[in-house]
Every structure is written in C-alpha cells, then in structure tokens.
Scaffold this motif. Sequence first.
Motif, PDB file in Angstrom:
ATOM      1  N   PRO A 235      -9.904  -3.470   5.050  1.00 57.03           N
ATOM      2  CA  PRO A 235      -9.841  -2.176   5.763  1.00 57.03           C
ATOM      3  C   PRO A 235      -8.493  -1.479   5.620  1.00 57.03           C
ATOM      4  O   PRO A 235      -8.431  -0.247   5.587  1.00 57.03           O
ATOM      5  N   THR A 236      -7.424  -2.271   5.526  1.00 60.68           N
ATOM      6  CA  THR A 236      -6.101  -1.669   5.350  1.00 60.68           C
ATOM      7  C   THR A 236      -6.052  -0.849   4.073  1.00 60.68           C
ATOM      8  O   THR A 236      -5.540   0.283   4.062  1.00 60.68           O
ATOM      9  N   ALA A 237      -6.575  -1.411   2.995  1.00 56.52           N
ATOM     10  CA  ALA A 237      -6.571  -0.705   1.715  1.00 56.52           C
ATOM     11  C   ALA A 237      -7.399   0.573   1.795  1.00 56.52           C
ATOM     12  O   ALA A 237      -7.014   1.614   1.241  1.00 56.52           O
ATOM     13  N   ILE A 238      -8.521   0.519   2.472  1.00 55.90           N
ATOM     14  CA  ILE A 238      -9.379   1.705   2.598  1.00 55.90           C
ATOM     15  C   ILE A 238      -8.676   2.813   3.381  1.00 55.90           C
ATOM     16  O   ILE A 238      -8.697   3.986   2.989  1.00 55.90           O
ATOM     17  N   LEU A 239      -8.038   2.447   4.481  1.00 55.39           N
ATOM     18  CA  LEU A 239      -7.327   3.441   5.290  1.00 55.39           C
ATOM     19  C   LEU A 239      -6.116   4.008   4.543  1.00 55.39           C
ATOM     20  O   LEU A 239      -5.823   5.202   4.640  1.00 55.39           O
TER      21      LEU A 239
ATOM     22  N   ASN B 192       6.307   4.605  -1.233  1.00 54.37           N
ATOM     23  CA  ASN B 192       5.512   3.437  -0.854  1.00 54.37           C
ATOM     24  C   ASN B 192       4.022   3.582  -1.184  1.00 54.37           C
ATOM     25  O   ASN B 192       3.205   2.795  -0.710  1.00 54.37           O
ATOM     26  N   THR B 193       3.665   4.581  -1.985  1.00 52.86           N
ATOM     27  CA  THR B 193       2.256   4.853  -2.248  1.00 52.86           C
ATOM     28  C   THR B 193       1.515   3.613  -2.714  1.00 52.86           C
ATOM     29  O   THR B 193       0.480   3.237  -2.150  1.00 52.86           O
ATOM     30  N   TYR B 194       2.010   2.981  -3.772  1.00 56.74           N
ATOM     31  CA  TYR B 194       1.346   1.799  -4.310  1.00 56.74           C
ATOM     32  C   TYR B 194       1.946   0.508  -3.773  1.00 56.74           C
ATOM     33  O   TYR B 194       1.300  -0.535  -3.793  1.00 56.74           O
ATOM     34  N   THR B 195       3.182   0.588  -3.304  1.00 53.55           N
ATOM     35  CA  THR B 195       3.815  -0.600  -2.749  1.00 53.55           C
ATOM     36  C   THR B 195       3.027  -1.135  -1.562  1.00 53.55           C
ATOM     37  O   THR B 195       2.817  -2.347  -1.433  1.00 53.55           O
ATOM     38  N   THR B 196       2.596  -0.262  -0.664  1.00 59.18           N
ATOM     39  CA  THR B 196       1.823  -0.720   0.492  1.00 59.18           C
ATOM     40  C   THR B 196       0.439  -1.212   0.077  1.00 59.18           C
ATOM     41  O   THR B 196      -0.058  -2.203   0.616  1.00 59.18           O
ATOM     42  N   LEU B 197      -0.189  -0.550  -0.886  1.00 59.38           N
ATOM     43  CA  LEU B 197      -1.490  -1.000  -1.360  1.00 59.38           C
ATOM     44  C   LEU B 197      -1.402  -2.399  -1.949  1.00 59.38           C
ATOM     45  O   LEU B 197      -2.270  -3.252  -1.706  1.00 59.38           O
ATOM     46  N   PHE B 198      -0.342  -2.662  -2.719  1.00 62.66           N
ATOM     47  CA  PHE B 198      -0.188  -3.959  -3.369  1.00 62.66           C
ATOM     48  C   PHE B 198       0.063  -5.082  -2.369  1.00 62.66           C
ATOM     49  O   PHE B 198      -0.081  -6.262  -2.702  1.00 62.66           O
ATOM     50  N   LEU B 199       0.457  -4.735  -1.140  1.00 65.18           N
ATOM     51  CA  LEU B 199       0.638  -5.756  -0.113  1.00 65.18           C
ATOM     52  C   LEU B 199      -0.677  -6.444   0.243  1.00 65.18           C
ATOM     53  O   LEU B 199      -0.686  -7.595   0.682  1.00 65.18           O
ATOM     54  N   VAL B 200      -1.791  -5.740   0.066  1.00 66.23           N
ATOM     55  CA  VAL B 200      -3.076  -6.285   0.498  1.00 66.23           C
ATOM     56  C   VAL B 200      -4.050  -6.502  -0.662  1.00 66.23           C
ATOM     57  O   VAL B 200      -5.208  -6.855  -0.441  1.00 66.23           O
TER      58      VAL B 200
ATOM     59  N   THR C 152      -7.243  -1.905 -11.103  1.00 62.37           N
ATOM     60  CA  THR C 152      -8.569  -1.432 -10.702  1.00 62.37           C
ATOM     61  C   THR C 152      -8.511  -0.783  -9.324  1.00 62.37           C
ATOM     62  O   THR C 152      -9.136   0.265  -9.089  1.00 62.37           O
ATOM     63  N   SER C 153      -7.767  -1.381  -8.408  1.00 61.80           N
ATOM     64  CA  SER C 153      -7.655  -0.835  -7.057  1.00 61.80           C
ATOM     65  C   SER C 153      -6.985   0.530  -7.060  1.00 61.80           C
ATOM     66  O   SER C 153      -7.416   1.451  -6.355  1.00 61.80           O
ATOM     67  N   VAL C 154      -5.922   0.668  -7.865  1.00 59.91           N
ATOM     68  CA  VAL C 154      -5.264   1.972  -7.997  1.00 59.91           C
ATOM     69  C   VAL C 154      -6.260   3.005  -8.512  1.00 59.91           C
ATOM     70  O   VAL C 154      -6.308   4.150  -8.045  1.00 59.91           O
ATOM     71  N   GLY C 155      -7.095   2.594  -9.483  1.00 61.90           N
ATOM     72  CA  GLY C 155      -8.082   3.508 -10.036  1.00 61.90           C
ATOM     73  C   GLY C 155      -9.100   3.970  -9.008  1.00 61.90           C
ATOM     74  O   GLY C 155      -9.426   5.157  -8.921  1.00 61.90           O
ATOM     75  N   ILE C 156      -9.613   3.042  -8.210  1.00 67.54           N
ATOM     76  CA  ILE C 156     -10.635   3.388  -7.222  1.00 67.54           C
ATOM     77  C   ILE C 156     -10.047   4.255  -6.110  1.00 67.54           C
ATOM     78  O   ILE C 156     -10.632   5.271  -5.715  1.00 67.54           O
TER      79      ILE C 156
END
Length: 415
Positions: free
Chosen positions: A216-220, A332-340, A348-352
């Motif tokens: 859910p963190t990644a989605i938000l 922190n755009t991708y830095t926070t995403l990469f945490l989870v 792939t996650s960056v793409g979606i």
Amino acid sequence: MKSNTGFYKWELLIWLWLAFFFNQADRQIFNILLPLIKIDLQLTDVQLGLISSLFILVIGIFIPIAGVVGDMFSKKRIIWISVLFWSIATLLTGASTGLIHLILFRSIAVGGGEAFYAPSANALIGEYHKKTRALAMSVHQTSLYAGVILSGTLGGLIAQWYGWKFAFYIFGGTGIVLAALLAWRIKSIQLINTVSTNHVRAGFIKEAVLALFKKPTAILLGMAFACLVFVNVAYLTWMPTFLHEKFKLSIVEAGFSSMFYHHIFAFAGVIFGGWCSDKFALKSSGNRLIIQSVGLLLGAPFILAMGQAENASYTYVMLAAFGFCRGIYEANTYTTLFLVIEPQYRSTSVGIISMFAFITGAIAPVLLGYLKPGMGLSNGLSSLSVAYLIGGVLILVALIKFYKRDVVSTNPQEL
C-alpha cells in the motif's frame, strides 16, 4: 571495479545526467514555442493541449513496458537506443506542417522514445548508489532543470533568429550525436543487472507486478507522484503562454522567465532535499517520506499565488518558491519507492508507477486548454495547488498506516 564504490558510480551519473538533460530539453522545447507554432500552423488552444496531452499519454502507455524491459535486458543498451530514437523524432518534429505531423512525431515518436529512459536509468543509479542514493538521484534530477532552462532560453533565441523549426533540428541533431557517444562509451563499461538470472524468465512480470501492488505504501506514493506530474505537466505546457499573454513578454522572455526562476530554485531544492534525506534517513528511513510530503504541502500556497499574481516580478518569486518545494519532493521520488520495493523489481515498479502518473498528467494540458477561454489561465494554474495538497496528505497516510509493514530493509546502508 566494484559496483557500489569508487569513481565509476559518479562517472555513470555524468553520462546519465547528459542523457536526461536532452530528455527534458527535447520535451520542453515544444511548450516554449507554442505561440509560434500556433500562429504558423494555425492551431487552436485545444489542439495544442491535445498534442501535449497525447505526448504524456504515450509516455504513460509505454513506460511500464520500458520498466519490464529494463529489469530483463541490458539497461545500457536501452538507454542509448532511447536517446537515439527520441532525438531523431525531435529532429523530424521540426519538419511538421500540420496537426497530424505533430501528433505523429512529437506526441507518439518523441513520447515513446523518452518513455524507455527513466526506468532503466533510475534503477541503474539505485544499483550503484546505496548510502548516496538520494544525493545521486538528486544530482540526476538537476539535469531536468538544466534541460528545461536551456531549452527555454536557447530554443527561444533560435526560434527568434531562424524560426521554430530550426530549434527542433538543432536539439534533435545534438541528441543524435550524444546517443552515438553513449553507445561508444558505455558499452565498454561492465554494468550490473540485478536480475540477469531472470532473463526472460516465465512469471517474472507477474512477480514484479505483485511486488508493487502488495505494498500500500508504494501505491500511495504512486498516487502522490501522479499529483506532482499533473501539476508539472500543466505548468510546463502553459506557463510560457501565460507570461506571454498576461504580461506581454516576448517569446524569448516568456520562455526564459517561465522556466529559469522555477528550475534554478528547484535545483537548489533537490540538492537540499537529497542531502537532508540521506542525513535523516540514518535515524529513520521514514524521514525520507516526511521530507517528501513537506515539499508538496509547502509548495501548494505558492502555486495558488503564482496564478493570481498581478505583476511579473511577483510571479517570478512564487515560481521560485514553488520550484524549491518541488525540488525537495523530487529528491526522493524514487528513493522512497525503493524503500518498499525489492531491487530486482525496481525498474518494473518505476514503469508501472510512472504509467499511472503520466496518464493522470496527460489530462492536464488539454483540460487547461479547454478551460482557458472561460476560466482563464490564471485561475487554471492556481487550481493546481489542490493536487499538491492531496499528494502531501497521501504520503503522510502511507507513512503512518503502512510503511513499517512494507519497508524492505531496516539497514540504513540499504536505504
């Protein structure tokens, strides 16, 4: 050479900085020259907005494919081919004589080519930089600001001297030369691929998608990113026209002023945000999300004031403040995403995530173009502040409700 130490991780960053510079310069030059293109090709505001919206939509459609490809194949090859493709398309944009040509070369070809850059490039930076990840991504992000500023200044001057078509010829041709240099230089360097053992492995795509949607963190975070992209796309598309029409600035003055003050302070903001993020993450990785949220929440009132300004000087001050806050977020755009998200699924996650953000952002140019005759650009631009407020709140909800459960590692060296 070890992948995470030594000079090479910074050398790689230099090459990616140059590639991203032209990614953004080629993207923004169209927006700078909108008034000239509108007159020369006899296009309406809605048609101009449609071209920009389709451009963002094409990026949104192709970027998840680019993310999967980036996790399964050579990132270095994807990067230089992407630069070559969008540069050729930029050059061809200069040969356009009507709406269909602009949609084909600008919206589809340039947008499709640029979509393949970000997932591979950001994943590659994440592989090489651990303790310095936010700083490295902040430095990479500064090329966006530099590209937009230069396209606003140089593109306007070229158009003023030789016509708008030559601006596309020069930027596109230079990008083609860069692509050749990248192909020659990067191919001799041993890059790492975190999923080389998963090369075209059955089930990988499903695993990567589930790795994202079970968090859910990644989605938000993705929804907050969509809020930012919506604002950025609307601002980049219409701010030069806003200054040109409201304050009667020339194309060169409007192109420079609309981009320079905002992005020079975004440059400062992204470096400051990256430094703060890396520093405070040593105490708690969740601090990265707090910094990101603060950037959006503080930026909202400046966006509101930006559209309502009654003189150019006040507009520039608001643009600068809005830019600084944007930079704090983008560090922190991708830095926070990469945490989870596990390393093997990051491209792939960056793409979606980017697909959702760009498809959302694609609505902005045509929407403001449609509302412009009745609502006016002043009110339209000011209303973008609501998106920043929503994005900031979404990040705080992610941190409070889901982050502790979703985080991949608690080791500061991996954050």
